[in-house]
Design a protein around this motif. Structure first.
Motif, PDB file in Angstrom:
ATOM      1  N   LYS A  38       5.271   7.136  -6.399  1.00  0.00           N
ATOM      2  CA  LYS A  38       4.871   7.205  -4.996  1.00  0.00           C
ATOM      3  C   LYS A  38       5.703   6.250  -4.163  1.00  0.00           C
ATOM      4  O   LYS A  38       6.185   5.228  -4.667  1.00  0.00           O
ATOM      5  N   ILE A  39       5.856   6.578  -2.889  1.00  0.00           N
ATOM      6  CA  ILE A  39       6.522   5.656  -1.967  1.00  0.00           C
ATOM      7  C   ILE A  39       5.487   4.636  -1.507  1.00  0.00           C
ATOM      8  O   ILE A  39       4.412   5.002  -1.014  1.00  0.00           O
ATOM      9  N   ILE A  40       5.812   3.371  -1.713  1.00  0.00           N
ATOM     10  CA  ILE A  40       4.925   2.308  -1.260  1.00  0.00           C
ATOM     11  C   ILE A  40       5.651   1.472  -0.214  1.00  0.00           C
ATOM     12  O   ILE A  40       6.869   1.528  -0.080  1.00  0.00           O
ATOM     13  N   VAL A  41       4.864   0.704   0.531  1.00  0.00           N
ATOM     14  CA  VAL A  41       5.432  -0.205   1.498  1.00  0.00           C
ATOM     15  C   VAL A  41       4.878  -1.598   1.219  1.00  0.00           C
ATOM     16  O   VAL A  41       3.679  -1.773   0.964  1.00  0.00           O
ATOM     17  N   LEU A  42       5.769  -2.576   1.233  1.00  0.00           N
ATOM     18  CA  LEU A  42       5.376  -3.975   1.085  1.00  0.00           C
ATOM     19  C   LEU A  42       5.528  -4.643   2.442  1.00  0.00           C
ATOM     20  O   LEU A  42       6.596  -4.545   3.075  1.00  0.00           O
ATOM     21  N   LEU A  43       4.500  -5.292   2.898  1.00  0.00           N
ATOM     22  CA  LEU A  43       4.532  -6.036   4.139  1.00  0.00           C
ATOM     23  C   LEU A  43       4.749  -7.492   3.799  1.00  0.00           C
ATOM     24  O   LEU A  43       3.922  -8.110   3.119  1.00  0.00           O
ATOM     25  N   CYS A  44       5.885  -8.024   4.237  1.00  0.00           N
ATOM     26  CA  CYS A  44       6.306  -9.348   3.789  1.00  0.00           C
ATOM     27  C   CYS A  44       6.642 -10.248   4.964  1.00  0.00           C
ATOM     28  O   CYS A  44       7.030  -9.780   6.049  1.00  0.00           O
ATOM     29  N   GLU A  45       6.519 -11.551   4.731  1.00  0.00           N
ATOM     30  CA  GLU A  45       7.021 -12.510   5.699  1.00  0.00           C
ATOM     31  C   GLU A  45       8.525 -12.596   5.591  1.00  0.00           C
ATOM     32  O   GLU A  45       9.118 -12.263   4.561  1.00  0.00           O
ATOM     33  N   LYS A  46       9.134 -13.075   6.643  1.00  0.00           N
ATOM     34  CA  LYS A  46      10.583 -13.248   6.643  1.00  0.00           C
ATOM     35  C   LYS A  46      11.012 -14.116   5.469  1.00  0.00           C
ATOM     36  O   LYS A  46      10.206 -14.878   4.933  1.00  0.00           O
ATOM     37  N   PRO A  47      12.283 -14.017   5.067  1.00  0.00           N
ATOM     38  CA  PRO A  47      12.747 -14.811   3.921  1.00  0.00           C
ATOM     39  C   PRO A  47      12.321 -16.252   4.014  1.00  0.00           C
ATOM     40  O   PRO A  47      12.484 -16.908   5.045  1.00  0.00           O
ATOM     41  N   LEU A  99       0.844  -1.189   0.000  1.00  0.00           N
ATOM     42  CA  LEU A  99       0.000   0.000   0.000  1.00  0.00           C
ATOM     43  C   LEU A  99       0.881   1.240   0.000  1.00  0.00           C
ATOM     44  O   LEU A  99       2.072   1.161   0.310  1.00  0.00           O
ATOM     45  N   PRO A 100       0.314   2.410  -0.357  1.00  0.00           N
ATOM     46  CA  PRO A 100       1.095   3.651  -0.269  1.00  0.00           C
ATOM     47  C   PRO A 100       1.557   3.874   1.169  1.00  0.00           C
ATOM     48  O   PRO A 100       0.839   3.551   2.119  1.00  0.00           O
ATOM     49  N   TYR A 101       2.756   4.431   1.299  1.00  0.00           N
ATOM     50  CA  TYR A 101       3.291   4.598   2.647  1.00  0.00           C
ATOM     51  C   TYR A 101       2.689   5.818   3.320  1.00  0.00           C
ATOM     52  O   TYR A 101       2.971   6.971   2.969  1.00  0.00           O
ATOM     53  N   GLN A 102       1.832   5.551   4.281  1.00  0.00           N
ATOM     54  CA  GLN A 102       1.333   6.552   5.220  1.00  0.00           C
ATOM     55  C   GLN A 102       1.339   5.871   6.578  1.00  0.00           C
ATOM     56  O   GLN A 102       0.749   4.792   6.747  1.00  0.00           O
ATOM     57  N   GLU A 103       1.999   6.477   7.512  1.00  0.00           N
ATOM     58  CA  GLU A 103       2.238   5.809   8.793  1.00  0.00           C
ATOM     59  C   GLU A 103       0.957   5.295   9.433  1.00  0.00           C
ATOM     60  O   GLU A 103       0.891   4.143   9.894  1.00  0.00           O
ATOM     61  N   LYS A 104      -0.077   6.113   9.454  1.00  0.00           N
ATOM     62  CA  LYS A 104      -1.337   5.717  10.095  1.00  0.00           C
ATOM     63  C   LYS A 104      -1.964   4.515   9.377  1.00  0.00           C
ATOM     64  O   LYS A 104      -2.414   3.555  10.021  1.00  0.00           O
ATOM     65  N   ALA A 105      -1.976   4.552   8.049  1.00  0.00           N
ATOM     66  CA  ALA A 105      -2.577   3.466   7.279  1.00  0.00           C
ATOM     67  C   ALA A 105      -1.773   2.178   7.427  1.00  0.00           C
ATOM     68  O   ALA A 105      -2.345   1.076   7.527  1.00  0.00           O
ATOM     69  N   VAL A 106      -0.446   2.290   7.459  1.00  0.00           N
ATOM     70  CA  VAL A 106       0.395   1.105   7.614  1.00  0.00           C
ATOM     71  C   VAL A 106       0.192   0.497   9.000  1.00  0.00           C
ATOM     72  O   VAL A 106       0.081  -0.735   9.141  1.00  0.00           O
ATOM     73  N   ARG A 107       0.120   1.328  10.015  1.00  0.00           N
ATOM     74  CA  ARG A 107      -0.096   0.819  11.369  1.00  0.00           C
ATOM     75  C   ARG A 107      -1.441   0.087  11.459  1.00  0.00           C
ATOM     76  O   ARG A 107      -1.544  -0.988  12.067  1.00  0.00           O
ATOM     77  N   ALA A 108      -2.470   0.639  10.824  1.00  0.00           N
ATOM     78  CA  ALA A 108      -3.784  -0.001  10.842  1.00  0.00           C
ATOM     79  C   ALA A 108      -3.746  -1.349  10.107  1.00  0.00           C
ATOM     80  O   ALA A 108      -4.334  -2.330  10.579  1.00  0.00           O
ATOM     81  N   ARG A 109      -3.017  -1.396   8.991  1.00  0.00           N
ATOM     82  CA  ARG A 109      -2.957  -2.660   8.235  1.00  0.00           C
ATOM     83  C   ARG A 109      -2.170  -3.715   9.008  1.00  0.00           C
ATOM     84  O   ARG A 109      -2.512  -4.910   8.969  1.00  0.00           O
ATOM     85  N   LEU A 110      -1.166  -3.316   9.713  1.00  0.00           N
ATOM     86  CA  LEU A 110      -0.418  -4.259  10.539  1.00  0.00           C
ATOM     87  C   LEU A 110      -1.308  -4.856  11.624  1.00  0.00           C
ATOM     88  O   LEU A 110      -1.243  -6.057  11.905  1.00  0.00           O
ATOM     89  N   ARG A 111      -2.148  -4.023  12.211  1.00  0.00           N
ATOM     90  CA  ARG A 111      -3.079  -4.539  13.223  1.00  0.00           C
ATOM     91  C   ARG A 111      -4.039  -5.553  12.609  1.00  0.00           C
ATOM     92  O   ARG A 111      -4.325  -6.596  13.195  1.00  0.00           O
ATOM     93  N   GLN A 112      -4.549  -5.245  11.409  1.00  0.00           N
ATOM     94  CA  GLN A 112      -5.470  -6.158  10.746  1.00  0.00           C
ATOM     95  C   GLN A 112      -4.806  -7.499  10.428  1.00  0.00           C
ATOM     96  O   GLN A 112      -5.429  -8.562  10.532  1.00  0.00           O
ATOM     97  N   LEU A 113      -3.549  -7.438  10.040  1.00  0.00           N
ATOM     98  CA  LEU A 113      -2.812  -8.658   9.706  1.00  0.00           C
ATOM     99  C   LEU A 113      -2.305  -9.387  10.943  1.00  0.00           C
ATOM    100  O   LEU A 113      -1.875 -10.537  10.859  1.00  0.00           O
ATOM    101  N   GLY A 114      -2.324  -8.714  12.092  1.00  0.00           N
ATOM    102  CA  GLY A 114      -1.799  -9.314  13.308  1.00  0.00           C
ATOM    103  C   GLY A 114      -0.296  -9.520  13.251  1.00  0.00           C
ATOM    104  O   GLY A 114       0.218 -10.560  13.652  1.00  0.00           O
ATOM    105  N   ARG A 115       0.406  -8.502  12.742  1.00  0.00           N
ATOM    106  CA  ARG A 115       1.859  -8.588  12.557  1.00  0.00           C
ATOM    107  C   ARG A 115       2.545  -7.421  13.247  1.00  0.00           C
ATOM    108  O   ARG A 115       1.938  -6.371  13.500  1.00  0.00           O
ATOM    109  N   ARG A 116       3.828  -7.624  13.527  1.00  0.00           N
ATOM    110  CA  ARG A 116       4.675  -6.549  14.040  1.00  0.00           C
ATOM    111  C   ARG A 116       5.892  -6.408  13.133  1.00  0.00           C
ATOM    112  O   ARG A 116       6.374  -7.382  12.538  1.00  0.00           O
TER     113      ARG A 116
END
Length: 414
Positions: A402-411, A345-362
């Motif tokens: 745009k700056i995007i962020v990818l949320l990925c599992e470890k290698p 998703l596009p990098y916005q701190e608030k949106a990324v934090r919310a998506r991390l909560r939805q995914l249950g990830r840190r």
């Protein structure tokens, strides 16, 4: 560190004092205070310095605790794994000139193949070379010569049987205040890189060690195979191979599209080295992030072989100026690290934090390419207090301006 001080460290008394200090807590002040009761301030400081250099060298040299170093010598020394690989490409039984040998990281490995004449203009470096060759227990002798390598009579050395050479020019230069600085331009090497032409006229079997950051324009001046060496995920150095030392398979292979005879070799602790050779292929198609993200090894990137690894993986590139590849399927390769893409998703701190909560990830690790953000600051901003959550890797890059962020599992273990 002066030759006199090094000689004392190598003496019986120096050996005893080093052993005494090594048994103390790993704290320079504690060790210095103890040693100054037993010997001169100069020798005490040198012993503490050497113990610190040995500690720093452990990740590169299995026998570090018995070896001798100078600070600059250790900075430029070839790691044992790289030295062993490079030495394996020299013919057995043919004496080798190690020009600008430094503290002998290569000399000991080369002496597993043949006798070595190690030359350096620094007497302190040669003292280290001799001792470190003993530590390596090399089957062939290492002879040392304190001299300016540019002043040697190479014709005489060739007549005496030396048939191959390794040239490792210093990538340090003097500042006006007497300190030393790193140099990038090959003409500022000591000796300048072009000195290899003189060596080559006497020793066609020549290998030249250079920084992996050296520019392509300089490399393309020489009709050499250029090999970028990766060790534990880091592109350590580049080697230029001339004449009989060129690998026959690589010499016969097609060059990549830009005409550079580059290759990438990965050194693996539990397996044989593996090399990605250039071959003709199309540039990868572009695509938005898919199910899997591949991060090519730094040596592959430096060797401009991203199109080749993309072809092997049947992967696309997300954007032309960043080496991340993406595909719908997972393929096993040692030349790239695979991540499973959870979302992007596009990098916005608030949106990324919310998506991390939805995914249950840190967020555990943050990587970036071509964006003006500091990974550690981003990680702290998104830090979760719940350490029981499964970790993810956050990758920042540009996509469609745009700056995007990818949320990925470890290698993935592939």
């Amino acid at each position: 560190m002066s030759p006199l001080t090094l000689s004392w460290l190598m003496s019986q008394e120096g050996t005893i004092r080093l052993a005494d200090a090594a048994r103390l807590p790993d704290d320079p002040l504690t060790r210095l205070t103890h040693l100054r009761r037993l010997t001169s301030p100069e020798y005490a400081a040198a012993a503490v310095e050497l113990l610190e250099l040995r500690r720093r060298a452990r990740s590169r040299f299995p026998e570090a605790d018995a070896m001798f170093f100078t600070a600059e010598g250790l900075e430029q020394a070839t790691a044992a794994s790289v030295a062993r690989y490079r030495a394996s490409r020299f013919p057995a039984g043919i004496p080798i000139l190690d020009a600008c040998c430094g503290i002998g990281g290569d000399a000991g490995a080369l002496a597993q193949r043949a006798s070595v004449l190690a030359v350096d203009r620094q007497q302190a470096a040669l003292l280290c070379t001799r001792k470190n060759a003993e530590v390596c227990a090399s089957p062939y002798p290492v002879h040392t010569l304190c001299a300016d390598v540019t002043a040697l009579d190479f014709a005489h050395l060739a007549e005496r049987g030396i048939g191959a050479a390794l040239f490792d020019p210093s990538r340090r230069a003097d500042r006006a205040d007497g300190s030393r600085r790193r140099v990038r331009d090959a003409s500022d090497y000591t000796p300048p890189l072009d000195f290899l032409q003189t060596l080559r006229s006497h020793f066609p079997a020549l290998c030249v060690k250079v920084s992996p950051g050296i520019d392509d324009e300089t490399l393309q001046q020489y009709d050499a195979q250029v090999e970028f060496l990766s060790d534990r995920g880091e592109c350590k150095e580049a080697a230029l191979w001339f004449g009989p030392l060129q690998d026959s398979l690589c010499a016969a292979s097609s060059v990549n599209r830009s005409g550079e005879n580059y290759r990438a070799t990965l050194l693996r602790p539990d397996s044989d080295p593996i090399t990605l050779e250039p071959f003709l292929c199309d540039f990868p198609a572009l695509s938005a992030p898919l199910a899997w993200l591949y991060e090519p090894d730094p040596a592959v990137i430096r060797a401009h072989l991203v199109p080749q690894i993309a072809s092997l993986l049947r992967a696309c590139q997300i954007t032309p100026d960043v080496a991340y590849l993406t595909a719908n399927d997972l393929h096993s390769t040692p030349f790239a690290t695979a991540y499973r893409v959870l979302d992007w998703l596009p990098y916005q701190e608030k949106a990324v934090r919310a998506r991390l909560r939805q995914l249950g990830r840190r967020v555990e690790v943050v990587k970036k390419r071509n964006v003006p953000l500091e990974p550690e600051l981003v990680r702290k901003a998104l830090l979760s207090k719940d350490l029981t959550l499964p970790p993810c890797v956050l990758i920042l890059m540009r996509y469609q301006q745009k700056i995007i962020v990818l949320l990925c599992e470890k290698p993935a273990a592939v």
